[in-house]
Design an enzyme around this catalytic site. Structure first.
Site, PDB file in Angstrom:
ATOM      1  N   ARG A   1       0.836  -1.198   0.000  1.00  6.65           N
ATOM      2  CA  ARG A   1       0.000   0.000   0.000  1.00  6.65           C
ATOM      3  C   ARG A   1       0.870   1.247   0.000  1.00  6.65           C
ATOM      4  NH1 ARG A   1      -1.813   0.809   4.320  1.00  6.65           N
ATOM      5  NH2 ARG A   1      -1.183  -1.029   5.486  1.00  6.65           N
TER       6      ARG A   1
ATOM      7  N   TYR B   1      -1.562  -3.618  -6.872  1.00 10.33           N
ATOM      8  CA  TYR B   1      -1.272  -4.394  -5.676  1.00 10.33           C
ATOM      9  C   TYR B   1      -2.305  -4.270  -4.553  1.00 10.33           C
ATOM     10  CZ  TYR B   1       1.510  -7.089  -2.480  1.00 10.33           C
ATOM     11  OH  TYR B   1       1.942  -8.084  -1.649  1.00 10.33           O
TER      12      TYR B   1
ATOM     13  N   LYS C   1      -9.577  -2.503   1.673  1.00 10.33           N
ATOM     14  CA  LYS C   1      -9.328  -1.341   2.531  1.00 10.33           C
ATOM     15  C   LYS C   1     -10.106  -0.102   2.054  1.00 10.33           C
ATOM     16  CE  LYS C   1      -7.081  -3.825   5.220  1.00 10.33           C
ATOM     17  NZ  LYS C   1      -5.709  -4.209   5.326  1.00 10.33           N
TER      18      LYS C   1
ATOM     19  N   HIS D   1     -10.506  -2.510  11.457  1.00  9.17           N
ATOM     20  CA  HIS D   1      -9.398  -3.363  10.999  1.00  9.17           C
ATOM     21  C   HIS D   1      -9.178  -4.461  12.045  1.00  9.17           C
ATOM     22  CE1 HIS D   1      -4.917  -3.471   9.475  1.00  9.17           C
ATOM     23  NE2 HIS D   1      -5.675  -4.307   8.807  1.00  9.17           N
TER      24      HIS D   1
ATOM     25  N   SER E   1      -1.310  -3.442  10.405  1.00 10.49           N
ATOM     26  CA  SER E   1      -0.938  -4.340   9.312  1.00 10.49           C
ATOM     27  C   SER E   1       0.315  -5.145   9.662  1.00 10.49           C
ATOM     28  CB  SER E   1      -0.680  -3.518   8.047  1.00 10.49           C
ATOM     29  OG  SER E   1      -1.839  -2.773   7.739  1.00 10.49           O
ATOM     30  N   ALA E   2       0.266  -6.424   9.323  1.00  7.88           N
ATOM     31  CA  ALA E   2       1.383  -7.345   9.568  1.00  7.88           C
ATOM     32  C   ALA E   2       1.772  -7.409  11.047  1.00  7.88           C
ATOM     33  CB  ALA E   2       2.584  -7.001   8.691  1.00  7.88           C
ATOM     34  N   CYS E   3       0.781  -7.350  11.933  1.00  9.79           N
ATOM     35  CA  CYS E   3       1.040  -7.458  13.372  1.00  9.79           C
ATOM     36  C   CYS E   3       0.284  -8.619  14.012  1.00  9.79           C
ATOM     37  CB  CYS E   3       0.712  -6.149  14.073  1.00  9.79           C
ATOM     38  SG  CYS E   3       1.866  -4.838  13.656  1.00  9.79           S
ATOM     39  N   GLY E   4      -0.161  -9.586  13.205  1.00  8.63           N
ATOM     40  CA  GLY E   4      -0.627 -10.834  13.798  1.00  8.63           C
ATOM     41  C   GLY E   4      -2.118 -11.141  13.758  1.00  8.63           C
TER      42      GLY E   4
ATOM     43  N   THR F   1      -4.089 -12.357  11.124  1.00  9.26           N
ATOM     44  CA  THR F   1      -4.352 -13.633  10.466  1.00  9.26           C
ATOM     45  C   THR F   1      -3.945 -14.777  11.393  1.00  9.26           C
ATOM     46  OG1 THR F   1      -3.983 -12.621   8.313  1.00  9.26           O
ATOM     47  CG2 THR F   1      -3.873 -15.033   8.414  1.00  9.26           C
ATOM     48  N   ASN F   2      -2.775 -14.624  12.006  1.00 14.55           N
ATOM     49  CA  ASN F   2      -2.282 -15.679  12.887  1.00 14.55           C
ATOM     50  C   ASN F   2      -3.197 -15.908  14.083  1.00 14.55           C
ATOM     51  OD1 ASN F   2       0.627 -16.877  12.272  1.00 14.55           O
ATOM     52  ND2 ASN F   2       0.454 -14.843  11.381  1.00 14.55           N
TER      53      ASN F   2
ATOM     54  N   ASP G   1      -9.170  -9.925   8.984  1.00 10.48           N
ATOM     55  CA  ASP G   1      -8.648  -8.583   8.692  1.00 10.48           C
ATOM     56  C   ASP G   1      -9.646  -7.453   8.940  1.00 10.48           C
ATOM     57  OD1 ASP G   1      -6.340  -7.101   7.682  1.00 10.48           O
ATOM     58  OD2 ASP G   1      -7.546  -6.647   5.916  1.00 10.48           O
TER      59      ASP G   1
ATOM     60  N   ASN H   1       6.509  -8.339   2.060  1.00 12.89           N
ATOM     61  CA  ASN H   1       5.044  -8.190   1.996  1.00 12.89           C
ATOM     62  C   ASN H   1       4.442  -9.155   0.971  1.00 12.89           C
ATOM     63  OD1 ASN H   1       2.557  -6.995   2.807  1.00 12.89           O
ATOM     64  ND2 ASN H   1       2.595  -5.625   1.019  1.00 12.89           N
TER      65      ASN H   1
ATOM     66  N   ARG I   1       2.289 -12.119  -0.402  1.00 16.04           N
ATOM     67  CA  ARG I   1       0.963 -12.468   0.129  1.00 16.04           C
ATOM     68  C   ARG I   1       0.389 -13.705  -0.549  1.00 16.04           C
ATOM     69  NH1 ARG I   1      -1.547  -8.828   4.186  1.00 16.04           N
ATOM     70  NH2 ARG I   1       0.054  -7.266   4.452  1.00 16.04           N
TER      71      ARG I   1
HETATM   72  P1  GTP Z   1      -2.301  -7.674   7.531  1.00 13.47           P
HETATM   73  O1  GTP Z   1      -2.793  -8.713   6.599  1.00 13.47           O
HETATM   74  O2  GTP Z   1      -1.211  -6.821   6.957  1.00 13.47           O
HETATM   75  O3  GTP Z   1      -3.392  -6.815   8.103  1.00 13.47           O
HETATM   76  O4  GTP Z   1      -1.499  -8.425   8.728  1.00 13.47           O
HETATM   77  P2  GTP Z   1      -1.938  -9.311   9.983  1.00 13.47           P
HETATM   78  O5  GTP Z   1      -2.210  -8.422  11.147  1.00 13.47           O
HETATM   79  O6  GTP Z   1      -2.970 -10.300   9.599  1.00 13.47           O
HETATM   80  O7  GTP Z   1      -0.558 -10.054  10.347  1.00 13.47           O
HETATM   81  P3  GTP Z   1      -0.145 -11.608  10.228  1.00 13.47           P
HETATM   82  O8  GTP Z   1      -0.951 -12.489  11.126  1.00 13.47           O
HETATM   83  O9  GTP Z   1      -0.105 -11.963   8.794  1.00 13.47           O
HETATM   84  O10 GTP Z   1       1.333 -11.566  10.806  1.00 13.47           O
HETATM   85  C1  GTP Z   1       2.345 -10.756  10.265  1.00 13.47           C
HETATM   86  C2  GTP Z   1       3.701 -11.221  10.711  1.00 13.47           C
HETATM   87  O11 GTP Z   1       3.790 -11.227  12.138  1.00 13.47           O
HETATM   88  C3  GTP Z   1       4.025 -12.625  10.225  1.00 13.47           C
HETATM   89  O12 GTP Z   1       5.342 -12.672   9.741  1.00 13.47           O
HETATM   90  C4  GTP Z   1       3.868 -13.463  11.464  1.00 13.47           C
HETATM   91  O13 GTP Z   1       4.695 -14.589  11.434  1.00 13.47           O
HETATM   92  C5  GTP Z   1       4.209 -12.503  12.611  1.00 13.47           C
HETATM   93  N1  GTP Z   1       3.451 -12.816  13.848  1.00 13.47           N
HETATM   94  C6  GTP Z   1       2.128 -13.062  13.932  1.00 13.47           C
HETATM   95  N2  GTP Z   1       1.746 -13.354  15.200  1.00 13.47           N
HETATM   96  C7  GTP Z   1       2.863 -13.271  15.950  1.00 13.47           C
HETATM   97  C8  GTP Z   1       3.131 -13.459  17.354  1.00 13.47           C
HETATM   98  O14 GTP Z   1       2.244 -13.760  18.157  1.00 13.47           O
HETATM   99  N3  GTP Z   1       4.430 -13.277  17.755  1.00 13.47           N
HETATM  100  C9  GTP Z   1       5.411 -12.944  16.879  1.00 13.47           C
HETATM  101  N4  GTP Z   1       6.656 -12.787  17.364  1.00 13.47           N
HETATM  102  N5  GTP Z   1       5.206 -12.772  15.555  1.00 13.47           N
HETATM  103  C10 GTP Z   1       3.953 -12.925  15.092  1.00 13.47           C
HETATM  104  C1  SPV Z   2      -2.883  -4.501   5.308  1.00  9.99           C
HETATM  105  O1  SPV Z   2      -1.943  -3.849   4.851  1.00  9.99           O
HETATM  106  O2  SPV Z   2      -3.401  -4.240   6.426  1.00  9.99           O
HETATM  107  C2  SPV Z   2      -3.422  -5.646   4.533  1.00  9.99           C
HETATM  108  C3  SPV Z   2      -2.933  -5.864   3.179  1.00  9.99           C
HETATM  109  O3  SPV Z   2      -4.268  -6.352   5.037  1.00  9.99           O
HETATM  110  S1  SPV Z   2      -3.648  -4.803   2.008  1.00  9.99           S
HETATM  111  O4  SPV Z   2      -4.806  -5.468   1.425  1.00  9.99           O
HETATM  112  O5  SPV Z   2      -2.640  -4.549   0.970  1.00  9.99           O
HETATM  113  O6  SPV Z   2      -4.073  -3.571   2.637  1.00  9.99           O
HETATM  114 MN    MN Z   3      -4.909  -5.595   7.094  1.00  8.11          MN
END
Ligand code: GTP
Ligand code: SPV
Ligand code: MN
Length: 592
Positions: free
Chosen positions: A80, A208, A217, A237, A259-262, A264-265, A286, A372, A374
């Site tokens: 983004r 992208y 978004k 979000h 974003s990318a702070c966990g 999905t996990n 998400d 990033n 995906r």
């Molecule tokens: P967006 O799709 O960008 O909104 O991201 P998201 O919030 O869904 O993040 P996602 O679960 O994809 O995790 C992003 C990164 O953080 C990955 O590389 C994971 O491996 C890492 N991660 C997720 N959960 C944890 C956790 O509990 N601890 C640590 N250390 N890393 C984590």
């Molecule tokens: C984010 O960046 O929070 C995502 C990926 O979930 S995107 O769809 O590119 O915004």
């Molecule tokens: Mn997101």
């Protein structure tokens, strides 16, 4: 019967207002062809074949990854672009200091110059989509016009797309208009513009993710947050997860992390071996749309139908559910390849041979997969996808969790004293930047409610709206703050994270059920010693103590910075947030 008629009618006759708009855009963009997407399986496969034959999609190893394909985006188009994303309201104040703003007339003039004739030689795809279950009163529809077949495939996975959506649009009468063209992919001519007052989006110059899949978004957060304020709900979000405890009760939790702070996990978490009897199910990973119910509770739906998830770090240990989900029928974007033509990313077993740009892998060029990179995959492929995710009523929310990526300061978990305090806790979220957006990575920035890049209006008005929504609930969810990312002096994570996060969620649920006491601490309620189950956990007592520490001097400084930030919203800032902040400050002063 209307539905029967619709089933027979050509797509272009179902919704007159869509046809009129498509005609207008056709005149402006001058495509060679116009194609209306019906959302069928055959259409998906045909478009995929076309992309493969044009070299825009690469078939992966079909015996080990059946139905899986790789897309490589332009190297300058991998995330983004927040500095090129605008909210164009008539009044600048309505967009707020949290958004880039341009006058709507000026924005449209700029965009017109870029869109005029931009689809010559290309196909214009009409992509009707529904965000949320087709039969939910909370769902909202849109139409994306795009000249990218890659976008069509992704929208087909991420939304309820095609004829079914168009039928709903014919009934609803309203839809969000999203105009997208990849343009020439030149970042100099790239803009993601939102016109919330007329429910429209125009995006050009990127193919992208969040820049181009306009249902995500752009619609489900920026435009929807605006609509939600007018209509009395929340577009956030947030992931949505169901947790059934060994006692048999199910709680639904919504959690907002940047974003990318966990997200999905956490939404797909697998309980640690030492916690048998827990059953987890994913509603969303998400985005959540939350509605006050007639019962005084807050109810939520996931407006999406798929995951556009971060590939790096995904493996059988961190997230086995995601790992299994993406073993078939998945589109990978910007991952690397193994010698066997399998997708590869950092954290996966095996070795990369070709990097995300298609070059022979050389560590000197950086990571093999883009950080990033995906996967796009249907939610229905997730082994723990919840049936209730399709329920038109949504799920009732017991707790809302906010969190960020903080190497210091923020403890593992604390609970807000009230909804009003919880709104301050959400507003206080700050997090290290990640590869999900272009720009520097690892810098702490303020990201209230994890919505900094996505709130479609002035944050001051947004917090005010949050306060109003909560005040009207008789059974408001409890609000918590978590941090999985605290580090020790050596830069090592103090908390193992992933499945082990259930230990914290279990405490949160006990709090919701009124079964756990708590420490009345300056930031809020914290777990009593021993309240978080650490049996079987490989973490030292010192590490756990460090995780929960609240350094008072550092927090007094943080509070000062937060006050300054909040005051930047001037008269739009609800005074209640400043009085909540003053209370936290007094508690910190008493603690020191
Ligand atoms: P967006 O799709 O960008 O909104 O991201 P998201 O919030 O869904 O993040 P996602 O679960 O994809 O995790 C992003 C990164 O953080 C990955 O590389 C994971 O491996 C890492 N991660 C997720 N959960 C944890 C956790 O509990 N601890 C640590 N250390 N890393 C984590
Ligand atoms: C984010 O960046 O929070 C995502 C990926 O979930 S995107 O769809 O590119 O915004
Ligand atoms: Mn997101």
């Amino acid at each position: 019967m209307a539905t029967a008629l619709h089933t027979l009618a050509p797509l272009s006759e179902i919704a007159r207002n869509v046809v009129d708009w498509v005609e207008q855009v056709r005149g402006q963009t001058q495509p060679d062809r116009v194609y209306w997407c019906d959302g069928s399986r055959a259409e998906f496969q045909r478009l995929r074949r076309e992309l493969v034959s044009r070299g825009e999609l690469k078939e992966l190893n079909q015996s080990t990854f059946p139905g899986c394909y790789l897309s490589r985006s332009a190297p300058s188009d991998v995330a983004r672009v927040e500095h090129l994303t605008y909210v164009c309201t008539r009044s600048k104040e309505d967009a707020g200091p949290n958004n880039n703003w341009m006058d709507p007339a000026e924005a449209k003039a700029k965009l017109a110059a870029l869109f005029n004739g931009c689809m010559r030689g290309r196909t214009l795809y009409v992509v009707p989509y529904c965000m949320g279950p087709l039969d939910s009163p909370y769902s909202r529809c849109g139409v994306e016009i795009t000249d990218s077949a890659y976008v069509v495939l992704n929208m087909a996975i991420m939304t309820r797309m095609g004829r079914v959506a168009l039928e709903r649009i014919a009934t609803d009468g309203v839809f969000v208009r999203g105009l997208h063209s990849t343009g020439d992919l030149n970042p100099e001519r790239r803009f993601i513009m939102h016109f919330p007052e007329e429910l429209s989006i125009q995006s050009i110059g990127s193919g992208y993710g969040g820049n181009a899949l306009l249902g995500k978004k752009c619609h489900a957060l920026r435009i929807a947050s605006w609509q939600a304020r007018e209509e009395g709900w929340l577009a956030e979000h947030m992931l949505l997860v169901g947790l059934q405890s060994p006692r048999g009760e199910t709680h639904y939790i919504a959690a907002a992390f940047p974003s990318a702070c966990g997200k999905t996990n956490l939404s797909m978490l697998i309980p640690p071996e030492s916690m048998p009897g827990w059953k987890i199910s994913t509603i969303g990973d998400d985005i959540a749309w939350l509605q006050p119910g007639v019962d005084g509770r807050l109810w939520a739906i996931n407006p999406e139908a798929g995951y556009f998830g971060v590939a790096p770090g995904t493996n059988a240990k961190t997230n086995r559910n995601a790992y299994e989900t993406i073993r078939h029928d998945t589109i990978f974007t910007n991952v690397a390849l193994t010698a066997d033509n399998e997708p590869w990313w950092e954290g996966r077993e095996g070795h990369p041979v070709i990097d995300w740009q298609g070059r022979p892998y050389d560590p000197a060029n950086g990571p093999a997969a883009h950080p990033n990179a995906r996967f796009t995959v249907a939610a229905s492929q997730n082994p723990i996808y919840a049936k209730v995710a399709e329920d038109p009523r949504g799920v009732p929310i017991s707790a809302i969790i906010f969190g960020g990526r903080r190497r210091s300061l923020a403890p593992l978990v604390y609970e807000a004293r009230s909804w009003q305090h919880g709104v301050l806790v959400g507003a206080s979220v700050a997090s290290e930047t990640t590869a999900a957006a272009t720009g520097q990575v690892g810098v702490v920035r303020r990201d209230p409610m994890a919505m900094k890049p996505f709130c479609g209006y002035n944050y001051g008005d947004y917090w005010d709206h949050w306060l109003r929504v909560g005040a009207a609930l008789t059974h408001a969810p409890r609000i918590f703050h978590v941090n999985w990312f605290r580090q020790n002096a050596a830069g090592k994570f103090l908390w193992p994270g992933f499945g082990e996060n259930l230990r914290v969620l279990a405490w949160i649920i006990e709090r919701c059920e009124g079964r756990a006491g708590a420490l009345d601490a300056p930031l809020g309620y914290m777990p009593l010693p021993g309240a978080i189950d650490t049996r079987g956990l490989e973490a030292s007592a010192e590490a756990l103590a460090e995780l929960n520490a609240v350094p008072v001097a550092g927090w007094r400084e943080e509070v000062g910075q937060l006050r300054q930030y909040l005051q930047g919203f001037g008269t739009r800032l609800p005074p209640a947030l400043l009085s909540e902040l003053a209370e936290v400050e007094q508690r910190l002063a008493r603690a020191s």
